[in-house]
Scaffold this active site. Structure first.
Site, PDB file in Angstrom:
ATOM      1  N   ASP A 136      -5.320 -11.727  -1.206  1.00  0.00           N
ATOM      2  CA  ASP A 136      -5.433 -12.612  -0.054  1.00  0.00           C
ATOM      3  C   ASP A 136      -6.386 -13.786  -0.246  1.00  0.00           C
ATOM      4  O   ASP A 136      -6.083 -14.913   0.126  1.00  0.00           O
ATOM      5  CB  ASP A 136      -5.930 -11.829   1.169  1.00  0.00           C
ATOM      6  CG  ASP A 136      -5.113 -10.588   1.451  1.00  0.00           C
ATOM      7  OD1 ASP A 136      -4.211 -10.268   0.667  1.00  0.00           O
ATOM      8  OD2 ASP A 136      -5.390  -9.925   2.456  1.00  0.00           O
ATOM      9  N   TYR A 141      -7.124  -4.088  15.400  1.00  0.00           N
ATOM     10  CA  TYR A 141      -6.811  -4.864  14.213  1.00  0.00           C
ATOM     11  C   TYR A 141      -6.278  -6.229  14.640  1.00  0.00           C
ATOM     12  O   TYR A 141      -5.515  -6.346  15.601  1.00  0.00           O
ATOM     13  CB  TYR A 141      -5.765  -4.153  13.338  1.00  0.00           C
ATOM     14  CG  TYR A 141      -5.468  -4.929  12.074  1.00  0.00           C
ATOM     15  CD1 TYR A 141      -6.322  -4.860  10.981  1.00  0.00           C
ATOM     16  CD2 TYR A 141      -4.374  -5.787  11.995  1.00  0.00           C
ATOM     17  CE1 TYR A 141      -6.082  -5.614   9.836  1.00  0.00           C
ATOM     18  CE2 TYR A 141      -4.124  -6.547  10.862  1.00  0.00           C
ATOM     19  CZ  TYR A 141      -4.986  -6.450   9.790  1.00  0.00           C
ATOM     20  OH  TYR A 141      -4.755  -7.206   8.666  1.00  0.00           O
ATOM     21  N   ASP A 193       0.834  -1.196   0.000  1.00  0.00           N
ATOM     22  CA  ASP A 193       0.000   0.000   0.000  1.00  0.00           C
ATOM     23  C   ASP A 193       0.872   1.251   0.000  1.00  0.00           C
ATOM     24  O   ASP A 193       0.625   2.190  -0.768  1.00  0.00           O
ATOM     25  CB  ASP A 193      -0.896   0.021   1.236  1.00  0.00           C
ATOM     26  CG  ASP A 193      -1.998  -1.017   1.190  1.00  0.00           C
ATOM     27  OD1 ASP A 193      -3.166  -0.650   0.989  1.00  0.00           O
ATOM     28  OD2 ASP A 193      -1.692  -2.212   1.346  1.00  0.00           O
ATOM     29  N   GLU A 234     -12.273   0.824  -1.948  1.00  0.00           N
ATOM     30  CA  GLU A 234     -11.192  -0.161  -1.898  1.00  0.00           C
ATOM     31  C   GLU A 234     -11.240  -1.063  -3.138  1.00  0.00           C
ATOM     32  O   GLU A 234     -10.210  -1.334  -3.757  1.00  0.00           O
ATOM     33  CB  GLU A 234     -11.339  -0.993  -0.627  1.00  0.00           C
ATOM     34  CG  GLU A 234     -10.252  -2.014  -0.409  1.00  0.00           C
ATOM     35  CD  GLU A 234     -10.456  -2.815   0.880  1.00  0.00           C
ATOM     36  OE1 GLU A 234      -9.618  -3.693   1.146  1.00  0.00           O
ATOM     37  OE2 GLU A 234     -11.446  -2.555   1.605  1.00  0.00           O
ATOM     38  N   ARG A 261     -15.952 -10.244   2.815  1.00  0.00           N
ATOM     39  CA  ARG A 261     -14.713 -10.666   3.441  1.00  0.00           C
ATOM     40  C   ARG A 261     -14.502 -12.177   3.297  1.00  0.00           C
ATOM     41  O   ARG A 261     -15.406 -12.918   2.939  1.00  0.00           O
ATOM     42  CB  ARG A 261     -14.739 -10.296   4.939  1.00  0.00           C
ATOM     43  CG  ARG A 261     -15.031  -8.830   5.226  1.00  0.00           C
ATOM     44  CD  ARG A 261     -13.950  -7.920   4.702  1.00  0.00           C
ATOM     45  NE  ARG A 261     -12.682  -8.178   5.371  1.00  0.00           N
ATOM     46  CZ  ARG A 261     -11.519  -7.646   5.013  1.00  0.00           C
ATOM     47  NH1 ARG A 261     -11.457  -6.836   3.978  1.00  0.00           N
ATOM     48  NH2 ARG A 261     -10.421  -7.932   5.675  1.00  0.00           N
TER      49      ARG A 261
END
Length: 462
Positions: free
Chosen positions: A197, A106, A59, A427, A230
């Site tokens: 991912d 997180y 990123d 995103e 997700r």
């Protein structure tokens, strides 16, 4: 010294929103700058304050590429902050944790990774917390583009002399410790490492992994992201198990019994381009760039030899535990279009694949999806299983343009800017409808939009 081929990349040093742009373009550029300013923490930029409140490796590289149009010095600081967390074995960790953020915000948190203790033997820094895995090596390309944005400021701050040795160590780590197949390509050891991912490419290799016990961790991502967007709990449990096993083996890359080891074409394509960038940096510093050019040629050869599938018309991942190519089509298999010396026939076949039934660019969709439109597990909403991502499309826009497909690159560039502005810099988006998914005001979406607007016709080249 060796003669360098032109590194054909947007190296414009102007600013988005200059005179001559339309009012809509000016407004989009202004909004993109505001996102980057809001997400700046003083030393680096978070991808998203709520969902991703720390510094992420690739990123930051993409963010710096956009930040250079706002402030080249700030873009330099973005990369310097990341490189300051580099391990002594050369790896750049995929997360650098902000100590001001509560650990529960997180997961996996610093308590999970335990970098200062579990990573001590591998050279983790003692003065800051990081993860122990890596992400794709975009950094040398970012450093070179940031330098070119304001060479005077770069030389004044000794930006290249300070970052070049760290980048060399990073690439040495990847090409030596991560050549797990012994065939000249870098391997990833966790699905989070290639950046994509939740790709269906990982379903087969992940099926061998026993998930972490239910209740042994708490997913923080579902506090801020929709469950339908997700990864599933089953996949997430496998991610946690792989990361915990790597941690418990001291983040060692040698002598480890890998449960997941894959040669990914996207990672290796980005490393190849970054070797070309390192050659440019070496030449600027008065150093012979030959070692980087040689390595770039070797990587290109290994990519074609190991991962090119002429029947698929794209590159595929290779599972090192079985030795077989993974018969799933993801956008990672298109990213080698960014490699400057890719064989002409391979590039031509890939652009046909980009436009064909599996990715449908310009026919079925206006942005390249992250996964095969015809795939049995395609999901236009779920993380990396179908939605379109701006960093992937930004790379493919450059790849198409570099290999002579300017008209298709122009259309992709226009679609990216339109989608970014319409979705508040989402995103990722539904590739059919541009419906926004994931976080809004996402930093690399804003940064790469700013980069596209700084060179609206794709015409600025070294």
């Amino acid at each position: 010294m060796a003669q360098l081929p032109a590194l054909r990349w947007n190296q414009d040093s102007g600013h988005a929103g200059d005179a001559g742009h339309s009012g809509n373009t000016d407004r989009t550029a202004h909004r993109a700058r505001r996102v980057l300013l809001r997400n700046w923490t003083g030393a680096s930029t978070v991808p998203s304050h709520r969902l991703y409140p720390h510094q992420w490796s690739w990123d930051s590289a993409f963010i710096a590429i956009g930040l250079r149009h706002l402030s080249a010095v700030r873009a330099q600081r973005e990369l310097e902050t990341l490189l300051a967390a580099q391990w002594s074995d050369g790896r750049i960790p995929h997360i650098v944790f902000n100590p001001a953020v509560p650990h529960g915000a997180y997961f996996p948190s610093p308590e999970f990774w335990r970098s200062t203790t579990a990573g001590r033997a591998a050279g983790a820094p003692a003065d800051r917390h990081t993860s122990g895995i890596v992400q794709p090596p975009v950094h040398a390309l970012a450093v070179w583009l940031v330098h070119r944005a304001d060479p005077a400021a770069s030389w004044r701050r000794s930006f290249l002399p300070r970052t070049y040795p760290r980048l060399v160590a990073w690439h040495r780590y990847l090409t030596s410790r991560r050549d797990l197949g012994g065939q000249g390509l870098v391997a990833v050891v966790h699905p989070w490492e290639p950046g994509m991912d939740n790709s269906p490419c990982w379903d087969g290799p992940l099926s061998r992994i026993t998930p972490a016990a239910t209740g042994s961790y708490r997913r923080a991502d579902l506090d801020h992201g929709a469950a339908a967007d997700r990864p599933t709990d089953l996949d997430y449990g496998r991610y946690v198990r792989l990361a915990a096993d790597y941690r418990d083996h001291g983040y060692r890359d040698r002598g480890t019994a890998w449960g997941f080891a894959v040669e990914d074409p996207g990672v290796n394509a980005l490393l190849t381009v970054s070797e070309h960038a390192l050659a440019e940096i070496a030449l600027a510093l008065g150093t012979d760039p030959s070692v980087h050019l040689d390595r770039a040629r070797q990587l290109t050869g290994a990519l074609v030899r190991r991962l090119w599938d002429p029947d698929a018309g794209q590159f595929l991942c290779r599972d090192l535990l079985t030795g077989a190519l993974i018969r799933e089509r993801s956008a990672a298999g298109l990213l080698p279009l960014i490699v400057p010396d890719l064989p002409v026939a391979v590039a031509a076949a890939m652009q046909r694949t980009v436009r064909g039934e599996h990715f449908g660019l310009g026919n079925r969709v206006r942005l390249v999806p992250s996964y095969d439109l015809c795939g049995t597990t395609f999901d236009q909403h779920r993380y990396w299983r179908g939605p379109a991502w701006f960093n992937v499309n930004w790379l493919l826009e450059h790849g198409l343009r570099q290999h002579g497909y300017a008209e298709r690159a122009d259309a992709l560039r226009s679609a990216m800017v339109t989608a970014a502005a319409a979705t508040d810099f989402a995103e990722y988006v539904d590739p059919y409808t541009f419906q926004p998914r994931g976080a809004r005001d996402f930093s690399w979406t804003a940064a790469l939009t700013l980069d596209l607007l700084a060179d609206p016709e794709g015409g600025t080249r070294p």
